[in-house]
Design an enzyme around this catalytic site. Structure first.
Site, PDB file in Angstrom:
ATOM      1  CB  SER A 155      -1.860 -10.146   1.103  1.00  0.00           C
ATOM      2  OG  SER A 155      -3.206 -10.252   1.514  1.00  0.00           O
ATOM      3  CG  HIS A 166      -1.851  -1.086   1.391  1.00  0.00           C
ATOM      4  ND1 HIS A 166      -1.763  -2.009   2.396  1.00  0.00           N
ATOM      5  CD2 HIS A 166      -2.946  -1.424   0.663  1.00  0.00           C
ATOM      6  CE1 HIS A 166      -2.762  -2.881   2.290  1.00  0.00           C
ATOM      7  NE2 HIS A 166      -3.495  -2.554   1.246  1.00  0.00           N
ATOM      8  NE  ARG A 218      -8.859 -11.630   2.516  1.00  0.00           N
ATOM      9  CZ  ARG A 218      -9.154 -10.728   1.592  1.00  0.00           C
ATOM     10  NH1 ARG A 218      -8.200 -10.252   0.814  1.00  0.00           N
ATOM     11  NH2 ARG A 218     -10.393 -10.283   1.444  1.00  0.00           N
TER      12      ARG A 218
HETATM   13  P1  AMP Z   1      -6.508  -3.696  -0.447  1.00  0.00           P
HETATM   14  O1  AMP Z   1      -6.323  -2.913   0.793  1.00  0.00           O
HETATM   15  O2  AMP Z   1      -6.097  -5.128  -0.334  1.00  0.00           O
HETATM   16  O3  AMP Z   1      -7.854  -3.509  -1.069  1.00  0.00           O
HETATM   17  O4  AMP Z   1      -5.491  -3.096  -1.497  1.00  0.00           O
HETATM   18  C1  AMP Z   1      -5.493  -1.729  -1.814  1.00  0.00           C
HETATM   19  C2  AMP Z   1      -4.588  -1.482  -2.971  1.00  0.00           C
HETATM   20  O5  AMP Z   1      -3.271  -1.894  -2.630  1.00  0.00           O
HETATM   21  C3  AMP Z   1      -4.996  -2.284  -4.209  1.00  0.00           C
HETATM   22  O6  AMP Z   1      -4.782  -1.475  -5.354  1.00  0.00           O
HETATM   23  C4  AMP Z   1      -4.028  -3.429  -4.168  1.00  0.00           C
HETATM   24  O7  AMP Z   1      -3.775  -3.985  -5.446  1.00  0.00           O
HETATM   25  C5  AMP Z   1      -2.794  -2.769  -3.621  1.00  0.00           C
HETATM   26  N1  AMP Z   1      -1.898  -3.771  -3.055  1.00  0.00           N
HETATM   27  C6  AMP Z   1      -2.201  -4.737  -2.151  1.00  0.00           C
HETATM   28  N2  AMP Z   1      -1.138  -5.526  -1.919  1.00  0.00           N
HETATM   29  C7  AMP Z   1      -0.137  -5.054  -2.713  1.00  0.00           C
HETATM   30  C8  AMP Z   1       1.212  -5.454  -2.952  1.00  0.00           C
HETATM   31  N3  AMP Z   1       1.769  -6.491  -2.331  1.00  0.00           N
HETATM   32  N4  AMP Z   1       1.940  -4.726  -3.838  1.00  0.00           N
HETATM   33  C9  AMP Z   1       1.388  -3.677  -4.487  1.00  0.00           C
HETATM   34  N5  AMP Z   1       0.130  -3.252  -4.312  1.00  0.00           N
HETATM   35  C10 AMP Z   1      -0.631  -3.932  -3.441  1.00  0.00           C
END
Ligand code: AMP
Length: 279
Positions: free
Chosen positions: A186, A38, A188
């Site tokens: 992630s 993020h 998670r």
């Molecule tokens: P989320 O909080 O999982 O909905 O992710 C928010 C944003 O962060 C989304 O655009 C995801 O694709 C991005 N994101 C999540 N994990 C990663 C990662 N390991 N590398 C780059 N971007 C990420």
């Protein structure tokens, strides 16, 4: 100082003032529990915009599994400290009633790219994503939005919807950030036990093996079959999909005559992990 804003009306006032003075506004939509993936998006936004908004909203509409929603990690105070350190201007963290007020009745649904893979295994997920992203674009009035390639299919869905609905925003995809052992970061991942965490990089390892084999001319189905077997042998309880797809249309690819992407989802303990790489 990062200002925390919770209402769409206050955000609009702030952004309107920025835009009147000619500033380019970048937005990074997230569900919080922030990690380096993020923050890499926040840095890209910082570098490519005059003002940066990070949104944190755990969007109930995109969770097909109520347990997953309940267990989704949340720590806004910690997230705010991280965003302060990145020089983010605004943390927009609306509550569910602000995003979905009484009487809310609209759903944005992108056909085609939403169908396979995540769309097949998480029914309704991309309708939830497309709806909330459309709302966040409307609420933030941003000119650029930064998304992670970690969610490759999501990027394709968002790019399609922005084109289809003439939303005046540029989508900037950013590379996947990984742990040293290859596991894609992630929110998670914190739910993996120590033992599962040690096994988790096997998914990325098997995908790299398949990508190398396919690049080297191996038959696609054989290479994918081997990778699926390797993931299961490593201790994952299931492979939902591990496919070679056209990078843009996400149709099944059987040859490398166009840019292709290897995408996978697999279950380890109680956690579902996804990953994708270029081939
Ligand atoms: P989320 O909080 O999982 O909905 O992710 C928010 C944003 O962060 C989304 O655009 C995801 O694709 C991005 N994101 C999540 N994990 C990663 C990662 N390991 N590398 C780059 N971007 C990420």
């Amino acid at each position: 100082m990062t200002e925390v804003i919770r209402s769409a009306a206050s955000l609009r006032e702030k952004v309107s003032a920025w835009k009147r003075s000619g500033m380019l506004v970048g937005v990074v939509p997230t569900m919080g529990a922030l990690h380096d993936g993020h923050l890499s998006l926040a840095r890209a936004a910082r570098a490519q915009s005059d003002r940066v908004i990070v949104t944190i909203f755990v969007n109930p509409m995109q969770f097909n599994n109520p347990e997953d929603l309940k267990k989704y990690p949340r720590d806004e105070a910690h997230d705010l400290a991280l965003l302060e350190a990145e020089g983010v201007d605004v943390l927009f963290a609306p509550g569910p009633e602000e995003v979905y007020p009484e009487g809310f009745a609209t759903k944005v649904s992108v056909a085609g790219v939403s169908g396979p893979m995540e769309g097949a295994f998480r029914p309704g997920h991309f309708d939830g994503v497309a709806t909330v992203v459309t709302k966040l674009f409307g609420m933030t009035q941003a000119g650029r939005a930064f998304f992670g390639e970690k969610d490759w299919q999501q990027v394709q869905v968002v790019e399609r919807l922005v084109r289809d609905l003439n939303i005046p925003i540029r989508i900037i995809p950013c590379p996947t950030i990984r742990e040293a052992d290859g596991l894609a970061m992630s929110s998670r991942n914190v739910r993996l036990t120590a033992e599962e965490r040690a096994l988790a990089p096997a998914l990325h390892g098997a995908m790299q093996g398949a990508a190398a084999a396919i690049r080297g001319g191996a038959p696609v189905e054989a290479a994918l079959g081997e990778a699926r077997a390797a993931v299961l042998a490593a201790g994952f309880s299931g492979v939902e999909y591990l496919d070679l797809r056209d990078a843009e249309t996400l149709e099944v690819a059987t040859a490398l005559d166009r840019p292709a992407r290897l995408l996978a989802a697999a279950v380890l303990g109680e956690v579902r992990l996804i990953d994708n790489i270029a081939v």
